[in-house]
Write a protein that holds these residues in place. Structure first.
Motif, mmCIF file in Angstrom:
data_model
loop_
_atom_site.group_PDB
_atom_site.id
_atom_site.type_symbol
_atom_site.label_atom_id
_atom_site.label_comp_id
_atom_site.label_asym_id
_atom_site.label_seq_id
_atom_site.Cartn_x
_atom_site.Cartn_y
_atom_site.Cartn_z
ATOM 1 N N TYR A 33 0.745 -1.234 -0.050
ATOM 2 C CA TYR A 33 0.170 -0.143 -0.022
ATOM 3 C C TYR A 33 0.817 1.357 -0.050
ATOM 4 C CZ TYR A 33 -3.312 -3.438 2.345
ATOM 5 O OH TYR A 33 -3.946 -4.438 2.691
ATOM 6 N N TYR A 35 0.296 5.488 0.999
ATOM 7 C CA TYR A 35 -0.540 6.507 1.780
ATOM 8 C C TYR A 35 0.265 7.766 1.674
ATOM 9 C CZ TYR A 35 -2.931 2.461 3.801
ATOM 10 O OH TYR A 35 -3.826 1.363 4.111
ATOM 11 N N GLN A 37 0.459 11.267 3.934
ATOM 12 C CA GLN A 37 0.155 11.892 5.175
ATOM 13 C C GLN A 37 0.655 13.171 5.394
ATOM 14 O OE1 GLN A 37 2.144 10.284 8.978
ATOM 15 N NE2 GLN A 37 0.579 10.865 10.284
ATOM 16 N N GLN A 41 -2.329 15.467 9.884
ATOM 17 C CA GLN A 41 -3.224 14.770 9.619
ATOM 18 C C GLN A 41 -3.353 13.105 9.634
ATOM 19 O OE1 GLN A 41 -6.193 16.318 8.290
ATOM 20 N NE2 GLN A 41 -5.046 18.068 8.984
ATOM 21 N N GLY A 42 -4.581 12.532 9.074
ATOM 22 C CA GLY A 42 -4.369 11.140 9.110
ATOM 23 C C GLY A 42 -3.749 10.505 8.019
ATOM 24 N N LEU A 43 -4.051 9.463 7.668
ATOM 25 C CA LEU A 43 -3.459 8.798 6.333
ATOM 26 C C LEU A 43 -4.251 8.538 5.358
ATOM 27 C CD1 LEU A 43 -1.643 7.886 8.843
ATOM 28 C CD2 LEU A 43 -1.003 5.592 7.313
ATOM 29 N N PHE A 45 -5.174 7.019 1.712
ATOM 30 C CA PHE A 45 -5.066 5.972 0.796
ATOM 31 C C PHE A 45 -4.689 6.431 -0.586
ATOM 32 C CE2 PHE A 45 -5.169 1.697 -1.055
ATOM 33 C CZ PHE A 45 -6.221 1.993 -2.209
ATOM 34 N N TYR A 48 -3.045 0.282 -4.131
ATOM 35 C CA TYR A 48 -2.929 -0.833 -3.481
ATOM 36 C C TYR A 48 -2.577 -1.908 -4.609
ATOM 37 C CZ TYR A 48 -4.874 -5.408 -1.873
ATOM 38 O OH TYR A 48 -5.070 -6.768 -1.326
ATOM 39 N N ASP A 56 -5.244 -1.244 -7.334
ATOM 40 C CA ASP A 56 -6.413 -0.324 -7.224
ATOM 41 C C ASP A 56 -5.424 1.090 -6.900
ATOM 42 O OD1 ASP A 56 -8.934 -0.254 -4.511
ATOM 43 O OD2 ASP A 56 -8.408 1.298 -6.276
ATOM 44 N N SER A 58 -7.523 3.761 -7.018
ATOM 45 C CA SER A 58 -8.494 4.588 -6.707
ATOM 46 C C SER A 58 -8.094 5.771 -5.919
ATOM 47 C CB SER A 58 -9.805 3.983 -6.179
ATOM 48 O OG SER A 58 -9.460 3.332 -5.080
ATOM 49 N N LEU A 91 4.167 7.169 2.842
ATOM 50 C CA LEU A 91 4.100 6.083 3.724
ATOM 51 C C LEU A 91 3.711 4.588 2.921
ATOM 52 C CD1 LEU A 91 2.462 7.205 6.947
ATOM 53 C CD2 LEU A 91 5.013 6.494 6.924
ATOM 54 N N GLN A 102 -1.393 -4.468 8.221
ATOM 55 C CA GLN A 102 -0.263 -3.732 7.511
ATOM 56 C C GLN A 102 0.761 -3.276 8.509
ATOM 57 O OE1 GLN A 102 -2.314 -0.606 5.228
ATOM 58 N NE2 GLN A 102 -4.181 -1.582 5.371
ATOM 59 N N TYR A 103 2.217 -3.448 7.723
ATOM 60 C CA TYR A 103 3.212 -2.939 8.727
ATOM 61 C C TYR A 103 4.111 -1.965 7.784
ATOM 62 C CZ TYR A 103 2.564 -7.481 11.193
ATOM 63 O OH TYR A 103 1.830 -8.401 11.613
ATOM 64 N N PHE A 104 4.115 -0.646 8.526
ATOM 65 C CA PHE A 104 4.623 0.441 7.614
ATOM 66 C C PHE A 104 6.059 0.574 7.738
ATOM 67 C CE2 PHE A 104 0.526 2.745 6.859
ATOM 68 C CZ PHE A 104 -0.153 2.377 7.278
ATOM 69 N N GLN B 3 -12.875 9.549 6.618
ATOM 70 C CA GLN B 3 -11.956 9.285 8.040
ATOM 71 C C GLN B 3 -13.068 9.060 8.812
ATOM 72 O OE1 GLN B 3 -9.399 12.845 7.963
ATOM 73 N NE2 GLN B 3 -7.768 11.737 7.194
ATOM 74 N N TYR B 35 -2.573 1.889 15.749
ATOM 75 C CA TYR B 35 -1.145 2.063 15.653
ATOM 76 C C TYR B 35 -0.763 3.297 16.383
ATOM 77 C CZ TYR B 35 -1.499 -0.289 11.011
ATOM 78 O OH TYR B 35 -1.785 -1.375 10.249
ATOM 79 N N PRO B 43 3.869 4.579 11.128
ATOM 80 C CA PRO B 43 2.878 3.794 12.393
ATOM 81 C C PRO B 43 3.400 2.610 12.730
ATOM 82 C CG PRO B 43 1.736 4.912 10.610
ATOM 83 C CD PRO B 43 2.999 4.895 9.972
ATOM 84 N N PHE B 88 -3.298 6.204 16.274
ATOM 85 C CA PHE B 88 -4.200 6.160 15.092
ATOM 86 C C PHE B 88 -5.217 4.846 15.131
ATOM 87 C CE2 PHE B 88 -3.054 9.685 12.278
ATOM 88 C CZ PHE B 88 -1.614 9.711 12.318
ATOM 89 N N GLY B 103 -8.316 6.952 11.210
ATOM 90 C CA GLY B 103 -8.695 8.220 11.961
ATOM 91 C C GLY B 103 -7.745 9.403 11.866
ATOM 92 N N THR B 104 -7.976 10.512 12.495
ATOM 93 C CA THR B 104 -7.095 11.838 12.266
ATOM 94 C C THR B 104 -6.192 11.711 13.312
ATOM 95 O OG1 THR B 104 -8.712 12.893 13.366
ATOM 96 C CG2 THR B 104 -8.726 13.039 11.128
#
Lengths: 113, 112
Positions: A33, A35, A37, A41-43, A45, A48, A56, A58, A91, A102-104, B3, B35, B43, B88, B103-104
């Motif tokens: 994957y 991502y 960030q 903020q969050g992640l 997508f 994939y 994917d 999208s 990421l 998932q492992y980042f 989100q 995470y 993460p 997260f 989430g944020t």
């Protein structure tokens, strides 16, 4: 064992230049994957890959973004004609067959001037 | 993109205190992941939850998959300075077997 690795760890580029970001997933992980960030903020997508299936795409924000995965392992995310709003941490994550966790990797910090 | 609603956004606590944070969604999820992200790092997976009602611990961390499948919480007991970071949640929707909604984040700062 070795985790997900990404390179470069930091990248500063000028607006309009192309950049390539690399991800080496954990050996044996079939899913990969990407991502994005943004600061605070969050992640978000982006794309994939799962084995030999069609990816994917999208989540890619524009046609300036593309990614490929060669030989079911290493992946490259390419951003063409970078814009300042592309500045973010990119990421990569991988997950093993039959498991969705998932492992980042540590991420690539991209700054577009 | 979509989100999850994660709260609180940030919190300052004293060392030794317990911490609680949660995520809620308007739609159901099959899996919840929690995470932690340290500054400058990616993460790191803390806990994975796969079944409604499931309660799972990992050391001082405890997480639960809400019975409605629309929420999850994470508790940290007896916080220590190294708990600082961003936490997260991520939920996997039934319709997308591989897509997770994140989430944020909750920014945790522990005061010694």
């Amino acid at each position: 064992g070795a985790g997900v690795s990404q390179s470069p760890s930091n990248k500063v580029t000028e607006k309009g230049k192309d950049v390539e970001l690399r991800c080496d997933p954990i050996s044996g992980h079939t899913a990969l994957y990407w991502y994005r960030q943004s600061l605070g903020q969050g992640l978000e997508f982006l794309i994939y890959f799962q084995g030999n299936s069609a990816p994917d795409k999208s989540g890619l924000p524009s046609d300036r973004f593309s990614a490929e995965r060669t030989g079911g392992s290493v992946s490259t995310l390419t951003i063409q004609r970078t814009q300042q709003e592309d500045s973010a941490v990119y990421l990569c994550a991988s997950s093993p067959p039959l498991y969705e966790t998932q492992y980042f990797g540590p991420g690539t910090r991209l700054l577009v001037l | 993109g979509q989100q999850l609603n994660q709260s609180p956004q940030s919190m300052f606590i004293q060392e030794g205190e317990d911490v609680s944070m949660n995520c809620t969604s308007s739609s159901i999820f099959n899996t919840w992941l929690w995470y932690k992200q340290d500054p400058g790092e990616g993460p790191v997976l803390l806990i994975a939850l796969y079944k409604a009602g499931e309660l799972t611990s990992n050391g001082r961390l405890t997480a639960q998959f809400g019975i409605t499948r629309k929420d999850s919480f994470l508790n940290i007991s007896a916080s220590i300075p190294s708990d600082v970071g961003i936490y997260f949640c991520a939920g996997q929707q039934p319709s997308g077997t591989y897509k997770y909604i994140f989430g944020t984040g909750t920014r945790l700062k522990v005061l010694a």
